[in-house]
Design an enzyme around this catalytic site. Structure first.
Site, short mmCIF file in Angstrom:
data_model
loop_
_atom_site.label_atom_id
_atom_site.label_comp_id
_atom_site.label_asym_id
_atom_site.label_seq_id
_atom_site.Cartn_x
_atom_site.Cartn_y
_atom_site.Cartn_z
N LYS A 141 39.36 32.50 27.69
CA LYS A 141 39.89 31.78 28.85
C LYS A 141 39.52 32.50 30.15
O LYS A 141 39.31 31.85 31.18
CB LYS A 141 41.42 31.62 28.74
CG LYS A 141 41.87 30.67 27.63
CD LYS A 141 41.28 29.28 27.78
CE LYS A 141 41.92 28.27 26.84
NZ LYS A 141 41.17 27.01 26.77
N SER A 147 47.43 15.84 21.60
CA SER A 147 46.45 16.59 22.38
C SER A 147 46.68 16.46 23.88
O SER A 147 47.00 15.37 24.38
CB SER A 147 45.03 16.08 22.09
OG SER A 147 44.70 16.26 20.74
N ALA A 181 39.36 29.41 17.93
CA ALA A 181 39.19 30.79 17.46
C ALA A 181 39.65 30.84 16.02
O ALA A 181 40.53 30.06 15.62
CB ALA A 181 40.01 31.76 18.30
N TYR A 199 47.41 36.07 21.43
CA TYR A 199 46.42 35.17 22.06
C TYR A 199 45.03 35.80 21.98
O TYR A 199 44.01 35.11 21.96
CB TYR A 199 46.84 34.85 23.50
CG TYR A 199 46.25 33.54 24.00
CD1 TYR A 199 46.59 32.33 23.40
CD2 TYR A 199 45.36 33.53 25.05
CE1 TYR A 199 46.04 31.14 23.85
CE2 TYR A 199 44.81 32.34 25.51
CZ TYR A 199 45.16 31.15 24.90
OH TYR A 199 44.60 29.97 25.34
N THR A 202 50.65 21.57 20.06
CA THR A 202 49.50 20.74 19.67
C THR A 202 48.88 21.32 18.40
O THR A 202 49.30 22.39 17.94
CB THR A 202 48.41 20.74 20.78
OG1 THR A 202 47.95 22.08 20.92
CG2 THR A 202 48.93 20.22 22.10
N LEU A 203 47.82 20.67 17.93
CA LEU A 203 47.13 21.15 16.72
C LEU A 203 46.57 22.56 16.96
O LEU A 203 46.74 23.46 16.13
CB LEU A 203 45.99 20.18 16.41
CG LEU A 203 45.45 20.13 15.00
CD1 LEU A 203 46.56 19.78 14.02
CD2 LEU A 203 44.33 19.10 14.91
N ILE A 239 52.20 24.14 24.87
CA ILE A 239 52.51 22.78 24.41
C ILE A 239 52.24 22.74 22.92
O ILE A 239 51.22 23.26 22.46
CB ILE A 239 51.54 21.75 25.09
CG1 ILE A 239 51.58 21.84 26.62
CG2 ILE A 239 51.79 20.34 24.59
CD1 ILE A 239 52.69 21.09 27.29
N ASP A 252 29.69 17.52 19.54
CA ASP A 252 30.04 18.86 19.07
C ASP A 252 29.42 19.85 20.06
O ASP A 252 28.19 19.95 20.17
CB ASP A 252 29.47 19.07 17.66
CG ASP A 252 29.74 20.48 17.13
OD1 ASP A 252 30.20 21.34 17.90
OD2 ASP A 252 29.45 20.71 15.94
N VAL A 253 30.27 20.58 20.78
CA VAL A 253 29.77 21.42 21.88
C VAL A 253 28.97 22.64 21.38
O VAL A 253 28.37 23.34 22.19
CB VAL A 253 30.91 21.90 22.80
CG1 VAL A 253 31.50 20.74 23.56
CG2 VAL A 253 31.98 22.67 22.04
P1 NAP Z 1 44.05 20.16 20.38
O1 NAP Z 1 44.72 18.85 20.47
O2 NAP Z 1 43.93 20.79 19.04
O3 NAP Z 1 42.63 20.08 21.11
C1 NAP Z 1 41.60 21.05 20.94
C2 NAP Z 1 40.33 20.27 20.83
O4 NAP Z 1 39.15 21.10 20.79
C3 NAP Z 1 40.32 19.46 19.54
O5 NAP Z 1 40.08 18.12 19.85
C4 NAP Z 1 39.18 20.10 18.78
O6 NAP Z 1 38.59 19.21 17.88
C5 NAP Z 1 38.27 20.44 19.91
N1 NAP Z 1 37.14 21.24 19.45
C6 NAP Z 1 37.13 22.40 18.74
N2 NAP Z 1 35.88 22.76 18.45
C7 NAP Z 1 35.06 21.83 19.00
C8 NAP Z 1 33.64 21.64 19.05
N3 NAP Z 1 32.79 22.50 18.47
N4 NAP Z 1 33.14 20.56 19.71
C9 NAP Z 1 33.97 19.66 20.27
N5 NAP Z 1 35.31 19.78 20.26
C10 NAP Z 1 35.85 20.85 19.62
O7 NAP Z 1 44.85 21.23 21.27
P2 NAP Z 1 45.23 21.29 22.83
O8 NAP Z 1 46.33 22.27 22.87
O9 NAP Z 1 45.43 19.94 23.38
O10 NAP Z 1 43.95 21.99 23.46
C11 NAP Z 1 43.22 21.44 24.55
C12 NAP Z 1 42.90 22.53 25.55
O11 NAP Z 1 44.10 22.93 26.20
C13 NAP Z 1 42.29 23.80 24.95
O12 NAP Z 1 41.30 24.30 25.82
C14 NAP Z 1 43.48 24.74 24.91
O13 NAP Z 1 43.11 26.10 24.91
C15 NAP Z 1 44.14 24.34 26.21
N6 NAP Z 1 45.53 24.78 26.38
C16 NAP Z 1 46.45 24.52 25.41
C17 NAP Z 1 47.76 24.96 25.57
C18 NAP Z 1 48.78 24.70 24.50
O14 NAP Z 1 49.82 25.40 24.49
N7 NAP Z 1 48.60 23.75 23.61
C19 NAP Z 1 48.14 25.65 26.74
C20 NAP Z 1 47.17 25.89 27.71
C21 NAP Z 1 45.86 25.44 27.52
P3 NAP Z 1 39.16 19.23 16.32
O15 NAP Z 1 40.64 19.27 16.35
O16 NAP Z 1 38.64 17.99 15.84
O17 NAP Z 1 38.61 20.46 15.73
#
Ligand code: NAP
Length: 255
Positions: free
Chosen positions: A162, A18, A95, A155, A193-194, A191, A64-65
């Site tokens: 966003k 993450s 999403a 996306y 990630t999950l 990146i 939980d948001v």
């Molecule tokens: P990630 O590790 O899957 O993190 C996403 C997080 O959001 C998870 O911890 C997820 O929890 C949490 N979440 C979802 N619903 C929620 C809720 N109702 N309450 C609280 N938490 C909740 O993926 P990540 O890529 O690091 O994402 C982090 C941020 O970076 C996101 O805003 C994403 O859009 C942004 N971002 C990602 C990328 C990329 O390429 N990866 C690029 C630019 C921006 P659970 O997994 O437990 O559901």
């Protein structure tokens, strides 16, 4: 030690990949005491497996948001156990897969509401919860992506979420400025990630990014974590309401 005697609340740690975890490690390395928000029991187990890597044991708080009571109780615990906050990290997005796979035009009403609620409105919810705990100079950082301003294939509704998040950053920055609280966005390159696994052909996205970016590569997650540290810390004390790009120079390139 940039964050010596500082405390932060970091949301969005799902596992060791993450962006929130890279941010937590950067803040911890610089001396911050951390509270980490987790969604439910499954996520707690996965976070507990990695928290031993931090220098200071973090406070783990269920948050939980989509549930106002859960958020209120999380900040009550943070206030009691950690005290005042120097930074808040919003790294949350969701999403439904079908809303990312199909045509944007066909996004269901409920899928649209869900994506914007979890990914954009959640910043209001967290900022409201943290406001009373945040000191003057505190930094809020929200993770965003270029899909807010460009139509990136697959996306879809997340791009609209966003865009709402980035606009929210500016409104919140304008309101909280008088308290000395800063709100900024960090737009990261793709990146693995999950959350990224929900995007079909994510590998193709990474490939195109590395081909076209000025640096001719993808970003490492720690590069995002270090930039988030900057936005949380006093080094960025003169900045608010901005979206900073850490994308290996992808956005600046023409075709
Ligand atoms: P990630 O590790 O899957 O993190 C996403 C997080 O959001 C998870 O911890 C997820 O929890 C949490 N979440 C979802 N619903 C929620 C809720 N109702 N309450 C609280 N938490 C909740 O993926 P990540 O890529 O690091 O994402 C982090 C941020 O970076 C996101 O805003 C994403 O859009 C942004 N971002 C990602 C990328 C990329 O390429 N990866 C690029 C630019 C921006 P659970 O997994 O437990 O559901």
């Amino acid at each position: 030690m940039l964050m010596q005697d500082c405390a932060g609340f970091v949301t969005g740690v799902a596992n060791h990949r993450s962006i929130a975890w890279a941010t937590a490690r950067a803040l911890d390395r610089e001396g911050a005491r951390l509270a980490l928000g987790y969604l439910g029991e499954r996520e707690l187990e996965s976070i507990e497996r990695i928290t031993g890597q931090l220098r200071q044991p973090p406070l783990l708080v269920q948050c939980d948001v989509t549930d106002d009571e859960s958020v209120a109780s999380a900040f009550e615990v943070v206030g009691r156990e950690v005290g005042s906050l120097d930074c808040l990290v919003h790294a949350i997005a969701f999403a439904r897969r079908e809303d990312l796979d199909g045509r944007f035009a066909d996004t269901s009403r409920s899928g649209y509401d869900l994506a914007l609620g979890v990914s954009a409105y959640s910043l209001n919810v967290l900022v409201r919860g943290a406001e009373a705990l945040m000191k003057p100079g505190a930094g809020v950082v929200a993770l965003t992506y270029l899909g807010s301003e460009r139509a990136i294939p697959r996306y879809n509704v997340m791009g609209v979420a966003k865009a709402a998040l980035e606009s929210g950053i500016r409104y919140l920055a304008s309101e909280l400025g008088e308290k000395g609280i800063r709100v900024n966005g960090l737009s990261a390159g793709p990146i693995r990630t999950l959350a990224a696994r929900g995007i079909r052909d994510f590998n193709a996205m990474l490939r195109v990014h590395a081909e076209r970016a000025a640096l001719k590569r993808n970003n490492e997650v720690d590069e995002i974590g270090d930039a988030a540290l900057f936005l949380c810390s006093r080094l960025s004390r003169g900045m608010t309401g901005e979206v900073m790009y850490v994308d290996a120079g992808y956005r600046i390139m023409g075709l």
